[in-house]
Scaffold this active site. Structure first.
Site, short mmCIF file in Angstrom:
data_model
loop_
_atom_site.label_atom_id
_atom_site.label_comp_id
_atom_site.label_asym_id
_atom_site.label_seq_id
_atom_site.Cartn_x
_atom_site.Cartn_y
_atom_site.Cartn_z
N MET A 1 1.34 5.48 0.05
CA MET A 1 0.28 6.92 0.38
C MET A 1 0.99 7.89 0.18
SD MET A 1 -2.20 4.57 3.15
CE MET A 1 -2.78 2.83 2.97
N ASP B 1 0.99 -1.05 -0.17
CA ASP B 1 0.37 -0.17 -0.14
C ASP B 1 0.89 1.15 -0.06
OD1 ASP B 1 -2.13 -1.69 2.06
OD2 ASP B 1 -2.47 -1.01 0.50
C1 DX5 Z 1 -6.26 0.75 2.94
C2 DX5 Z 1 -4.83 -0.52 2.67
C3 DX5 Z 1 -5.33 -2.02 2.37
C4 DX5 Z 1 -5.79 -2.64 3.69
C5 DX5 Z 1 -6.26 -3.87 4.10
O1 DX5 Z 1 -6.08 1.96 2.55
O2 DX5 Z 1 -5.20 -0.75 0.43
O3 DX5 Z 1 -4.61 -2.70 1.84
O4 DX5 Z 1 -3.84 -2.07 4.37
O5 DX5 Z 1 -5.72 -3.89 5.80
P1 DX5 Z 1 -6.87 -4.71 6.56
O6 DX5 Z 1 -7.30 -5.88 5.58
O7 DX5 Z 1 -6.14 -4.50 7.92
O8 DX5 Z 1 -8.27 -3.40 6.00
ZN ZN Z 2 -4.56 -1.64 -0.27
#
Ligand code: DX5
Ligand code: ZN
Length: 220
Positions: A39, A37
């Site tokens: 960000m 991920d």
């Molecule tokens: C949120 C991310 C997801 C997140 C999933 O913005 O894109 O990939 O990390 O984590 P869980 O499974 O804890 O919701």
């Molecule tokens: Zn994600």
């Protein structure tokens, strides 16, 4: 696209003080993909890692790097993430002025192309591109953080996308991402998702037994 469900653990829930070891553990635990991920604190209110970190993690595993770009603008970073070792590059259509242009930039890097839909984003935003991509990432939480509650209303969106893909006989994977756990994973699979992303469930359940949690999500 195939019927065997793949598990793509999100390293957002990993211990960032030892990310390399965590990647090796996920590999050994049988992860199919590694969900990274990215960000930028602009497209989403959180900042994580960039291409330089991915470059360092790349040699540690041969598993597919399933890179989820929650960044805007996105076009100018596609080449960097590709060179860093991303295998699938997934972007948000809201992060570009020209969705087809971004698709083509990723194609030019010979990487798999993914488009991500936030929970409130409509299928119409991407329907005309569905035959040009390899993966659709349906978010079941608002992007930005792990550990959020699954939003069941996205299940209908998964079913609708699955119907379009089946009717048009397309080879497009459906990945669901956000709040996936042992209670809702079968619901997601039954709706048509063939790749499950999970962070907190995989890293936290059963005392962090990665292999057990990956297998439970894949099978139950
Ligand atoms: C949120 C991310 C997801 C997140 C999933 O913005 O894109 O990939 O990390 O984590 P869980 O499974 O804890 O919701
Ligand atoms: Zn994600």
């Amino acid at each position: 696209m195939n019927n065997i469900v793949k598990i793509s653990p999100s390293i957002l829930s990993a211990d960032f003080s030892k990310l390399g070891e965590e990647i090796i553990s996920l590999d050994k635990a049988g992860a199919d993909y590694i969900h990274v991920d990215v960000m930028d604190g602009h497209f989403v209110p959180n900042i994580t890692i960039g291409p330089e970190v991915i470059k360092k993690l790349r040699p540690l595993t041969k598993k597919t790097f399933d890179v989820h770009l929650m960044i805007a603008p996105v076009d100018k970073y596609i080449e960097q993430f590709s060179n860093a070792g991303a295998d699938i590059i997934t972007f948000h259509p809201e992060a570009t002025q020209n969705t087809l242009g971004t698709i083509n930039l990723i194609r030019k890097q010979k990487k798999q192309v993914g488009i991500s839909l936030k929970p409130k984003s409509k299928i119409s935003l991407i329907e005309k591109f569905i035959d040009k991509i390899d993966l659709i990432l349906i978010m079941s939480v608002e992007p930005g953080f792990g550990g959020q509650k699954f939003m069941p209303e996205v299940i209908d969106k998964v079913k609708a996308i699955k119907k379009i893909i089946s009717e048009r006989k397309l080879k497009v994977d459906i990945e669901i991402d956000g709040g996936i756990n042992f209670e809702n994973s079968q619901l997601a699979k039954d709706a048509g998702a063939n790749i499950l992303v999970s962070g907190s469930t995989i890293f936290r359940e059963n005392n962090g037994d990665l292999k057990r949690n990956i297998n439970l999500l894949r099978s139950n």
